[in-house]
Design an enzyme around this catalytic site. Structure first.
Site, mmCIF file in Angstrom:
data_model
loop_
_atom_site.group_PDB
_atom_site.id
_atom_site.type_symbol
_atom_site.label_atom_id
_atom_site.label_comp_id
_atom_site.label_asym_id
_atom_site.label_seq_id
_atom_site.Cartn_x
_atom_site.Cartn_y
_atom_site.Cartn_z
ATOM 1 N N ASN B 143 -6.802 -4.793 10.595
ATOM 2 C CA ASN B 143 -5.991 -6.010 10.573
ATOM 3 C C ASN B 143 -6.911 -7.200 10.812
ATOM 4 O OD1 ASN B 143 -4.229 -8.126 10.947
ATOM 5 N ND2 ASN B 143 -2.794 -6.955 12.227
ATOM 6 N N ASP B 169 -5.021 -5.296 6.331
ATOM 7 C CA ASP B 169 -5.056 -6.266 5.238
ATOM 8 C C ASP B 169 -6.461 -6.349 4.648
ATOM 9 O OD1 ASP B 169 -6.516 -7.839 7.075
ATOM 10 O OD2 ASP B 169 -4.639 -8.698 7.856
ATOM 11 N N HIS B 242 5.877 4.819 -12.470
ATOM 12 C CA HIS B 242 7.157 4.293 -12.024
ATOM 13 C C HIS B 242 6.941 2.936 -11.372
ATOM 14 C CE1 HIS B 242 5.403 6.792 -8.795
ATOM 15 N NE2 HIS B 242 5.653 5.730 -8.061
ATOM 16 N N ARG B 322 -7.525 3.961 -10.536
ATOM 17 C CA ARG B 322 -7.040 5.291 -10.198
ATOM 18 C C ARG B 322 -5.576 5.309 -10.617
ATOM 19 N NH1 ARG B 322 -2.634 7.393 -6.880
ATOM 20 N NH2 ARG B 322 -3.290 9.412 -6.040
ATOM 21 N N ASP B 324 -1.904 6.715 -10.704
ATOM 22 C CA ASP B 324 -0.963 7.497 -9.917
ATOM 23 C C ASP B 324 -0.069 8.357 -10.816
ATOM 24 O OD1 ASP B 324 0.156 7.953 -7.241
ATOM 25 O OD2 ASP B 324 1.958 7.014 -8.045
ATOM 26 N N GLU B 353 -4.708 10.811 -11.245
ATOM 27 C CA GLU B 353 -4.218 11.711 -10.212
ATOM 28 C C GLU B 353 -3.546 12.898 -10.883
ATOM 29 O OE1 GLU B 353 -1.114 12.152 -6.467
ATOM 30 O OE2 GLU B 353 -0.605 10.944 -8.183
ATOM 31 N N HIS B 419 -4.492 10.420 1.540
ATOM 32 C CA HIS B 419 -3.230 9.982 2.143
ATOM 33 C C HIS B 419 -2.079 10.936 1.836
ATOM 34 C CE1 HIS B 419 -3.132 8.781 -1.981
ATOM 35 N NE2 HIS B 419 -1.864 8.464 -1.897
ATOM 36 N N ASP B 420 -2.321 11.899 0.942
ATOM 37 C CA ASP B 420 -1.268 12.845 0.550
ATOM 38 C C ASP B 420 -1.421 14.212 1.200
ATOM 39 O OD1 ASP B 420 0.333 11.292 -1.133
ATOM 40 O OD2 ASP B 420 -0.971 11.613 -2.865
ATOM 41 N N ASP B 464 1.313 13.404 5.621
ATOM 42 C CA ASP B 464 2.000 12.115 5.615
ATOM 43 C C ASP B 464 3.223 12.173 6.524
ATOM 44 O OD1 ASP B 464 3.416 9.820 4.908
ATOM 45 O OD2 ASP B 464 3.907 10.555 2.906
ATOM 46 N N ARG B 468 -2.000 8.980 7.985
ATOM 47 C CA ARG B 468 -2.156 7.551 7.675
ATOM 48 C C ARG B 468 -2.250 6.729 8.958
ATOM 49 N NH1 ARG B 468 2.315 7.373 2.639
ATOM 50 N NH2 ARG B 468 1.292 9.031 1.430
#
Lengths: 580, 580
Positions: B143, B169, B242, B322, B324, B353, B419-420, B464, B468
């Protein structure tokens, strides 16, 4: 079970969308190894709620393998799956990760067919499945307008050489459309029509102009319109791999070398353009100096050729393109070509000339079909050259059916000869009976058969140039019996979906045997049995067949004794029976 | 020889152009079956003058098969070929048509690699081979500008939930570039940065705008520029499968239904858009109502997304994308995407991915690489979960090397967590030693390794949202020993091409064993031996090694006794030796 024999890899011919809602899954096992094969299928995001096991059907076999298939309609257009092999007490599972003795537990380890995206679904034009093609080499089909004859034209029916001319033209084709309609064909494939110097016209001078010896663009339009009125479609030959020596951009490079604005249109290894020790300093078709390879990656070349592709469809109304030396042109070009052609005419047929395994071009982004020479070879090996037995033939056919998605088999361009090979009759040692067996197989097989002009009159001919003889228009020289055989067999094919659809099953094809019996079945239940004796001695055939059957040609009742359909076939004889 | 085990089919990973002048041929045999395999190669238009036999090299093996490879430079860019298998006295030939006991006679029956067309040559960006990636989940990295914090932001280091925010950020990343440079990574992959409602930002509201909680487009440009000055490349996440629930076109369709001008932007099964029994009436990612699937076949959608792809490259200067859920989008879209991206930046990296076998996307027309989860799984199975032995691990690696063209293996995106997934340390049962072995393998393997932010400080985390967690910036909480291990190993990798290039050979990987020894060798002759003891007990290793060797980390001389390099490795210990 022999694990080394089992093969599956997603996409290509192993897992593909057949249409916008159906996925076909296939897997291979050692021949005779598995008693049953099942697919375990489900939605990847709701595996536990959707998983089910479906039985696969052995749809083809060759000498080493059985091939299994099942059609699945995943409700949310995505599919995760595994295979389940059963051999007596033995069970085996295959996931993407591994072979297992127990059912797969982790859905992430399964095979994945991620999504049926309509843009990727390979749907060849529907009409092709029902087409019977006729190949015309225009310089030799008919001379309808002697005023167009090239200088030094020779009398019709003379001996063809690599360089002579006989005056065939488009008016000649127009004059003989009754013949084509009478024969029953409903599509013509023309070898090149564009302006060029040779008699075969594969050395294009001007891609936007019909060769003046053949006629004009307007005459071609008249011919295409006349064909369309008779329900006959027209395919032209796109020679985009290479141009001709007189193609103006090439002439310019010949003259100006690296300074020419067209220097980038070709693949020049070294200026000036010349032939050194038999090898051109620029890339060509083979080592042929008059056929300089076009640089289809050059944006100007691309634009020019795509404009050509569009022009003949939009202005002249042709129904598709046959692509010469298609596999030597880049895939990227053919992808743009397909988009251009399908935008101009969504049901145009795109047919590549490839003599080899063609799966990289038959995934829906490039061609609709290729000239199916592996089919040609199998038929000739069995019926003409007699180098393989009935089992070998059935294996060769099974191997081909397994090698491609179903829609490819449904629209494969199945030829038995062409301007590039000896004629069918000649390959059959001038034995009309063997030729008829080969043609009967071709005309009762899925895909679109193509008849090379003159075969219907029993014309003979060795390889190029002898296979490019003038069409025999003198009735006394025509083999009318052969014509009648073709006409009646084409009519049968056109009348009965069973003879065109994909369902073919060999009932008899033994090792060392020369008797071939196969069943043809339509989705709606129409059934035929075709029996052939591909030997010089009389042969009895007998197959189990319930119900009533007739001779498909004559309509006469076939004899059924103790639930078996049988006949004594003369040397190289055949029978086609239809269930009624 | 076991014919059922032998496999070859042109293109894909079996016959492909490695560069503009080289074709790689590969074939598969039953493991241990063939003593020698040769390729018979020549020019199809001058077969007799050019035919020769070249020896193939066994470049990989798995549990069932050996894989053989040879590189050929056909002088005229076209190649016809067959294979020749030798096992003692037994000889076998494979052509496209058949297995034969005698050399093939008819060139037409051979396999065909028709032409090396530069447009089709798959050349991933050269820099990727030398890259070490670092994955940042931006909401949790640092941050740097509390003024941007979302409402209800929680104190840094709190427990992550699916919905909470901690205020990470772009300024935070800018503030810590020294850390990344110190670690030695030279590329960052950011999970999504664009405006969205969730903390993970996979539900895009505005593809043209950095999320205000992260900063501004200008801030991202500042960050990218700062990275570039340090030699660090930047990859963004393109969530094109999506959009998000707040994406204005979707909002419009939610409101206006079929009347919306954006109705065609999505896949609507039935209006109005709603969720019935847990299933949306429109297609989504999984069954997630806030992630409506985009209709990437719609020309407007296509234009919009391709403009997005171009904008961030051209205006902000990113080095690639990358993608998704890449495998659920149509191939046709990705082909256009590649053309757009490469036109904007020829050496941009396109990373899909895909968790599964990805060969259909890795042919040169779509992606440069995919997230290599099969690699992840193999490494975790051996080092972390200990569910496979050393032989099983070597087999899994061999299978992967054989499954793709060499250039794909050279630029594969090799991650061990993300992260998955749960974090690497957690997958290793919180055993740092096992984690180090896994990371050492990753960092001495071809392809581009990717380190998930915080792994270098020994951060732990279940799946997850636990993986994270906020990055640990308090030095007292950082595992500095782990950092040092990563830093030194990355430095070794960057210094020595042998640790990055394709040549990997297992020297010891036994069934039931947990000792792994492999050689790494560069094209220029640099040689390493890596030895690992993936067990809880001390283990001796000893491999034959001529010449002088040093410990690669310390530079101290390694002990060579009777031509063997050896050591006693503690539980989960390792050694990296370099020949000098």
């Amino acid at each position: 079970m022999l694990r080394e024999a089992i093969y599956h890899r997603p996409k290509q011919n192993w897992a593909y969308s057949y249409d916008k809602k159906t996925v076909h899954l296939r897997v291979r096992t050692k021949r005779g190894d598995a008693g049953q094969v099942r697919a375990i299928v489900g939605d990847k995001y709701a595996w536990d709620q959707t998983v089910k096991s479906v039985e696969m059907r052995r749809f083809a076999s060759d000498d080493l393998f059985d091939y299994w298939e099942v059609a699945v309609e995943p409700p949310f257009r995505r599919l995760r799956y595994a295979f389940h092999f059963i051999k007596g007490e033995e069970e085996l599972f295959l996931t993407e990760k591994e072979f297992r003795k127990t059912p797969p537990a982790d859905p992430l380890e399964l095979f994945d067919f991620p999504y049926i995206n309509p843009a990727d679904v390979f749907e060849p034009p529907a009409w092709v499945k029902d087409a019977v093609f006729y190949q015309i080499f225009p310089e030799r089909f008919a001379n309808g307008d002697p005023s167009l004859d090239p200088e030094g034209v020779e009398p019709w029916g003379g001996k063809p050489t690599p360089t002579n001319f006989f005056g065939g033209d488009l008016q000649g084709v127009l004059d003989h459309l009754d013949h084509l309609e009478g024969l029953g064909v409903n599509a013509i494939y023309f070898t090149p029509l564009f302006e060029a110097t040779t008699n075969h016209k594969y050395d294009t001078r001007d891609y936007m102009k019909v060769d003046p010896h053949f006629g004009t663009n307007a005459k071609l339009k008249e011919l295409v319109d006349a064909c369309h009125r008779r329900g006959i479609r027209v395919l032209l030959d796109a020679v985009f791999n290479h141009a001709g020596r007189t193609f103006p951009p090439f002439v310019d490079v010949l003259e100006k070398g690296a300074e020419s604005p067209y220097a980038g249109w070709f693949h020049v290894r070294e200026f000036p353009l010349q032939v050194v020790d038999g090898i051109p300093t620029y890339e060509t078709f083979a080592f042929e100096p008059i056929m300089p390879k076009l640089n289809t990656e050059n944006p100007e070349v691309k634009k020019y050729l795509l404009d050509v592709a569009r022009y003949w469809i939009e202005e002249i109304g042709i129904d598709g393109w046959r692509l010469d030396v298609a596999n030597e042109v880049d895939h990227a070009f053919w992808r743009e070509f397909r988009q251009t052609v399908k935008a101009a005419k969504p049901d145009a047929y795109i047919l590549g000339e490839i003599w080899h395994d063609s799966i990289p071009w038959l995934q829906g982004d490039q061609f609709d079909a290729v000239m199916n020479y592996p089919f040609t070879n199998a038929v000739l090996d069995f019926f003409a050259k007699e180098t393989i037995d009935a089992a070998g033939f059935a294996n060769a056919i099974g191997k081909q059916l397994a090698a491609y998605p179903q829609q490819v088999n449904e629209t494969a361009f199945n030829l038995l000869d062409s301007h590039d090979t000896p004629r069918l009759l000649t390959q059959c040692g001038d034995d009309e009976r063997r030729m008829r067996l080969a043609a009967l197989f071709q005309l009762t097989y899925p895909g679109t058969p193509c008849i090379y002009y003159g075969d219907e009159f029993g014309m003979s001919g060795e390889g190029d140039p002898d296979c490019r003889k003038c069409m025999v228009w003198d009735e006394k020289e025509q083999n009318r019996e052969m014509f009648d055989f073709y006409r009646r067999t084409i009519a049968l094919r056109k009348k009965h979906p069973a003879l065109r659809e994909i369902g073919l099953r060999f009932l008899q094809a033994e090792e060392g045997g020369r008797t071939l019996v196969y069943e043809r079945r339509s989705a709606k239940g129409e059934r035929f049995v075709v029996a052939m004796n591909a030997s010089g001695r009389e042969a009895k055939v007998s197959v189990s067949a319930e119900g009533k059957w007739v001779d498909a040609y004559s309509g006469e009742a076939a004899e059924i004794a103790r639930g078996r359909l049988g006949a004594t076939l003369p040397a190289y004889g055949f029978a086609v029976w239809k269930q009624v």
